[in-house]
Design a protein around this motif. Structure first.
Motif, PDB file in Angstrom:
ATOM      1  N   UNK A 534       4.785  78.578 -99.314  1.00  0.00           N
ATOM      2  CA  UNK A 534       3.477  78.507 -98.650  1.00  0.00           C
ATOM      3  C   UNK A 534       2.370  79.040 -99.557  1.00  0.00           C
ATOM      4  N   UNK A 535       2.623  80.180-100.199  1.00  0.00           N
ATOM      5  CA  UNK A 535       1.606  80.774-101.075  1.00  0.00           C
ATOM      6  C   UNK A 535       1.406  79.935-102.345  1.00  0.00           C
ATOM      7  N   UNK A 536       2.475  79.280-102.787  1.00  0.00           N
ATOM      8  CA  UNK A 536       2.316  78.340-103.906  1.00  0.00           C
ATOM      9  C   UNK A 536       1.373  77.207-103.504  1.00  0.00           C
ATOM     10  N   UNK A 537       1.528  76.728-102.295  1.00  0.00           N
ATOM     11  CA  UNK A 537       0.660  75.663-101.791  1.00  0.00           C
ATOM     12  C   UNK A 537      -0.795  76.119-101.756  1.00  0.00           C
ATOM     13  N   UNK A 538      -1.026  77.374-101.341  1.00  0.00           N
ATOM     14  CA  UNK A 538      -2.396  77.896-101.299  1.00  0.00           C
ATOM     15  C   UNK A 538      -3.054  77.855-102.677  1.00  0.00           C
ATOM     16  N   UNK A 539      -2.306  78.286-103.694  1.00  0.00           N
ATOM     17  CA  UNK A 539      -2.843  78.307-105.058  1.00  0.00           C
ATOM     18  C   UNK A 539      -3.095  76.890-105.554  1.00  0.00           C
ATOM     19  N   UNK A 540      -2.126  76.001-105.327  1.00  0.00           N
ATOM     20  CA  UNK A 540      -2.263  74.618-105.800  1.00  0.00           C
ATOM     21  C   UNK A 540      -3.449  73.929-105.140  1.00  0.00           C
ATOM     22  N   UNK A 541      -3.671  74.197-103.851  1.00  0.00           N
ATOM     23  CA  UNK A 541      -4.796  73.572-103.158  1.00  0.00           C
ATOM     24  C   UNK A 541      -6.130  74.043-103.727  1.00  0.00           C
ATOM     25  N   UNK A 542      -6.188  75.286-104.189  1.00  0.00           N
ATOM     26  CA  UNK A 542      -7.404  75.761-104.865  1.00  0.00           C
ATOM     27  C   UNK A 542      -7.687  74.922-106.109  1.00  0.00           C
ATOM     28  N   UNK A 543      -6.621  74.646-106.865  1.00  0.00           N
ATOM     29  CA  UNK A 543      -6.789  73.843-108.085  1.00  0.00           C
ATOM     30  C   UNK A 543      -7.144  72.401-107.725  1.00  0.00           C
ATOM     31  N   UNK A 544      -6.504  71.854-106.707  1.00  0.00           N
ATOM     32  CA  UNK A 544      -6.822  70.475-106.273  1.00  0.00           C
ATOM     33  C   UNK A 544      -8.299  70.356-105.938  1.00  0.00           C
ATOM     34  N   UNK A 545      -8.824  71.321-105.197  1.00  0.00           N
ATOM     35  CA  UNK A 545     -10.208  71.248-104.738  1.00  0.00           C
ATOM     36  C   UNK A 545     -11.202  71.523-105.868  1.00  0.00           C
ATOM     37  N   UNK A 546     -10.911  72.512-106.730  1.00  0.00           N
ATOM     38  CA  UNK A 546     -11.877  72.891-107.771  1.00  0.00           C
ATOM     39  C   UNK A 546     -11.864  71.948-108.972  1.00  0.00           C
ATOM     40  N   UNK A 547     -10.793  71.175-109.128  1.00  0.00           N
ATOM     41  CA  UNK A 547     -10.729  70.250-110.271  1.00  0.00           C
ATOM     42  C   UNK A 547     -10.870  68.794-109.847  1.00  0.00           C
ATOM     43  N   UNK A 548     -11.129  68.562-108.567  1.00  0.00           N
ATOM     44  CA  UNK A 548     -11.264  67.178-108.085  1.00  0.00           C
ATOM     45  C   UNK A 548     -12.494  66.527-108.710  1.00  0.00           C
ATOM     46  N   UNK A 549     -12.414  65.239-109.046  1.00  0.00           N
ATOM     47  CA  UNK A 549     -13.598  64.535-109.575  1.00  0.00           C
ATOM     48  C   UNK A 549     -14.765  64.633-108.600  1.00  0.00           C
ATOM     49  N   UNK A 550     -15.966  64.617-109.142  1.00  0.00           N
ATOM     50  CA  UNK A 550     -17.169  64.729-108.309  1.00  0.00           C
ATOM     51  C   UNK A 550     -17.220  63.624-107.261  1.00  0.00           C
ATOM     52  N   UNK A 551     -16.669  62.461-107.614  1.00  0.00           N
ATOM     53  CA  UNK A 551     -16.712  61.319-106.693  1.00  0.00           C
ATOM     54  C   UNK A 551     -15.824  61.523-105.464  1.00  0.00           C
ATOM     55  N   UNK A 552     -14.843  62.437-105.568  1.00  0.00           N
ATOM     56  CA  UNK A 552     -13.943  62.700-104.442  1.00  0.00           C
ATOM     57  C   UNK A 552     -14.516  63.799-103.567  1.00  0.00           C
ATOM     58  N   UNK A 553     -14.847  63.484-102.351  1.00  0.00           N
ATOM     59  CA  UNK A 553     -15.373  64.473-101.411  1.00  0.00           C
ATOM     60  C   UNK A 553     -14.236  64.896-100.477  1.00  0.00           C
ATOM     61  N   UNK A 554     -13.480  65.921-100.891  1.00  0.00           N
ATOM     62  CA  UNK A 554     -12.344  66.362-100.096  1.00  0.00           C
ATOM     63  C   UNK A 554     -12.826  67.130 -98.872  1.00  0.00           C
ATOM     64  N   UNK A 555     -12.193  66.908 -97.734  1.00  0.00           N
ATOM     65  CA  UNK A 555     -12.547  67.695 -96.548  1.00  0.00           C
ATOM     66  C   UNK A 555     -12.029  69.127 -96.714  1.00  0.00           C
ATOM     67  N   UNK A 556     -12.206  69.954 -95.690  1.00  0.00           N
ATOM     68  CA  UNK A 556     -11.683  71.316 -95.773  1.00  0.00           C
ATOM     69  C   UNK A 556     -10.165  71.262 -95.897  1.00  0.00           C
TER      70      UNK A 556
END
Length: 591
Positions: A534-556
């Motif tokens: 679960x905590x691994x998922x938390x860290x990975x989601x931070x990277x997914x959101x902060x490194x997502x291309x500008x064109x991708x508008x990820x929800x919360x």
């Protein structure tokens, strides 16, 4: 000179110093740590070190900041003492850039283009442009550029106002006598050093001297001791920063002082003896802004040329002056000297967070090994790692809180938040690894063991968690968006395995194939393994959101995870199927 002139002078000096500080802060932000990072990596050659030191200092306009950075790198064990010599010499050259800019006040021409370059005209224009950029643009590099332009404008305005305020001093006999007194080289050096130490900037004290030169009382024989003193005074910042640091960090500050003192003594003797013998024609010449700027540049270049061939001897001298062993210092990433440059401090903090993650991974690996092969030495190693993780967490928390008191850019503030979330997750992973080790210790002490089927199930689950943890660390270390997308499918497989294995074990308990005592330990083990993922998922989601291309508008994050688990992403479904086949399928049919 009346009281109004005195008040105007005080305000002008304040404006000048504020402009210098504003410009320097903006330049440091604009560099985003890249210049300081260059110092870390490209200083093996002393000549290259001089060029890099001059470049970095010329761009951030603070030799003290460059030297303090070197003290911090040496204290952290990132840089060797020998690597700092060239940087420090180059820093003295780089700090002369401001004086060269301020010499624009000497321009006298009716040409419109040249007229616009005069500080009296250029200052207000720059300040106005800087205010527009700084106040009306939110975030981004344009706002930082506005801060730099505003600082430079205030620098010119302060300089011009100082010149007007001191114009009446030229008629005061006391003021002229003061500068006659500075012809005594010892007194001139002490005055220059004292003013620079007080305002913590040789560039600023040089600007004040250039402003005073408009009175016509600054001559070569008074300017040279003052300039030499200013170079010595700027060493105070590095010396203060080295208090409480390692031996080599103290030696770094001492190199800065020794370099300026030796250069001052040599050229002071050369000039005064030379004047006694040859009566230099320039000795009594009146100095203006341009000649002071050139004298400052020539003196610093000459000092570097004089002492650069003897850089190894300088190191040996400071090792004698600051005695003690030369053992490498403890690797201390979170040196508070880095706080003066937030981009560098954040880079060091991120390295410390990664170290936490690596320690937590090692703890998990040790804990898993303890389950099948109990070893007291492995348990001691795990406990040492846990103590290190806890210490790092406390230190990082305090360090990042102190960093938030600094003027941070929006990306830097976002990184602080990311680091705080990540270090919490890594610390919790370490805690759950300790829980797994305690389960292993309990089973060893009670001399109980899982059945072969249960061992196979645990082995498959721990392998899946291990890959989840490895993938998380790698994607965080490299800020790899594509790899971060692999973590959530893995975590979903771990969740599936945990639920299925829990139900199976309950069935074994009902059938009497397992004891209550073993069942309790098995179920506790499943819970801890699942929470690590679960905590691994938390860290990975931070990277997914902060490194997502500008064109991708990820929800919360919650909405995004719900979307993934509901089958909204084909790549997620493909990876989930792949990891399910790898880890769950081998035990799916086992009972």
């Amino acid at each position: 000179m009346n009281i109004t002139d005195v008040i105007t002078l005080i305000g002008a000096i304040a404006t000048f110093l504020f402009g210098m500080s504003t410009m320097t802060d903006g330049l440091e932000k604009l560099s985003s740590g890249r210049l300081e990072g260059i110092l870390e990596r490209l200083t093996s050659n002393v000549f290259r070190g001089v060029l890099l030191g001059a470049l970095v200092t010329g761009l951030i306009q603070s030799s003290a900041a460059t030297t303090v950075m070197c003290v911090g790198f040496v204290n952290a064990g990132i840089m060797k003492l020998e690597q700092t010599v060239g940087i420090i010499m180059g820093a003295n050259i780089g700090t002369t850039v401001t004086a060269q800019l301020l010499r624009l006040g000497d321009i006298s021409s009716d040409n419109l283009l040249l007229l616009l370059l005069k500080p009296s005209v250029l200052g207000p224009l720059l300040a106005a442009a800087g205010v527009v950029l700084y106040l009306f643009l939110r975030g981004g590099r344009k706002r930082i550029v506005g801060q730099i332009i505003l600082g430079l404008g205030l620098l010119f305005i302060g300089m011009n106002t100082m010149e007007r305020a001191v114009s009446g001093l030229k008629d005061l006999p006391e003021f002229q006598e003061l500068f006659v007194a500075f012809s005594n080289p010892l007194l001139g050096i002490l005055a220059g050093a004292a003013v620079t130490a007080l305002i913590q900037s040789s560039s600023a004290s040089m600007g004040i001297l250039q402003a005073v030169s408009s009175t016509g009382v600054v001559r070569f024989y008074t300017a040279i001791p003052l300039i030499m003193g200013q170079n010595i005074g700027t060493c105070v910042t590095a010396i203060l920063s080295s208090i409480g640091a390692s031996k080599n960090a103290k030696r770094t500050a001492m190199i800065h002082l020794l370099f300026n003192v030796i250069g001052t003594l040599f050229f002071l003797a050369l000039l005064y003896v030379g004047n006694t013998l040859f009566h230099f024609t320039f000795w009594d010449s009146v100095m203006n802004r341009g000649s002071i700027a050139n004298l400052h540049l020539c003196f610093n270049v000459a000092c570097t040329a004089l002492l650069l061939p003897f850089h190894k001897i300088l190191v040996k001298i400071v090792e004698k002056l600051v005695p003690g062993d030369t053992v490498a210092p403890e690797f201390n990433l979170l040196d508070e000297r880095f706080l003066s440059s937030p981009s560098v401090a954040l880079d060091q903090a991120r390295t410390a967070v990664i170290t936490m993650g690596e320690k937590a991974r090692e703890d998990f690996l040790l804990a898993v090994e303890l389950l099948s092969d109990y070893d007291e030495k492995k348990l001691e190693r795990l406990q040492e790692n846990e103590a290190t993780i806890d210490k790092l967490e406390n230190t990082l928390d305090s360090y990042l809180v102190k960093l938030t008191d600094r003027a941070l850019t929006d990306p830097e503030s976002a990184l602080v938040s990311e680091l705080l979330h990540t270090l919490t997750n890594f610390e919790r992973i370490g805690d759950y690894a300790v829980n797994v080790s305690e389960i292993a210790s309990t089973m060893h002490q009670r001399d109980i063991a899982f059945s072969p089927v249960a061992r196979d199930e645990i082995r498959s689950l721990t392998d899946a968690v291990m890959e989840t943890l490895d993938t998380t660390l790698t994607c965080y270390r490299n800020r790899d968006h594509a790899l971060a997308l692999h973590v959530e499918p893995l975590e979903e497989v771990v969740d599936l395995m945990q639920e299925v294995l829990k139900n199976r074990h309950i069935e074994r308990l009902k059938a009497g194939a397992c004891t209550i005592e073993l069942g309790t330990q098995f179920l506790e083990l499943l819970i801890n393994l699942e929470r690590i993922s679960d905590h691994c998922s938390n860290v990975a989601m931070l990277i997914v959101r902060t490194t997502a291309p500008v064109s991708e508008h990820l929800p919360d994050t919650h909405t995004y995870l719900k979307y993934l688990h509901a089958g909204g992403d084909q790549e997620f479904d493909r990876l989930f199927a792949e990891y399910r086949e790898k880890y769950f399928s081998p035990i799916e049919m086992e009972k």
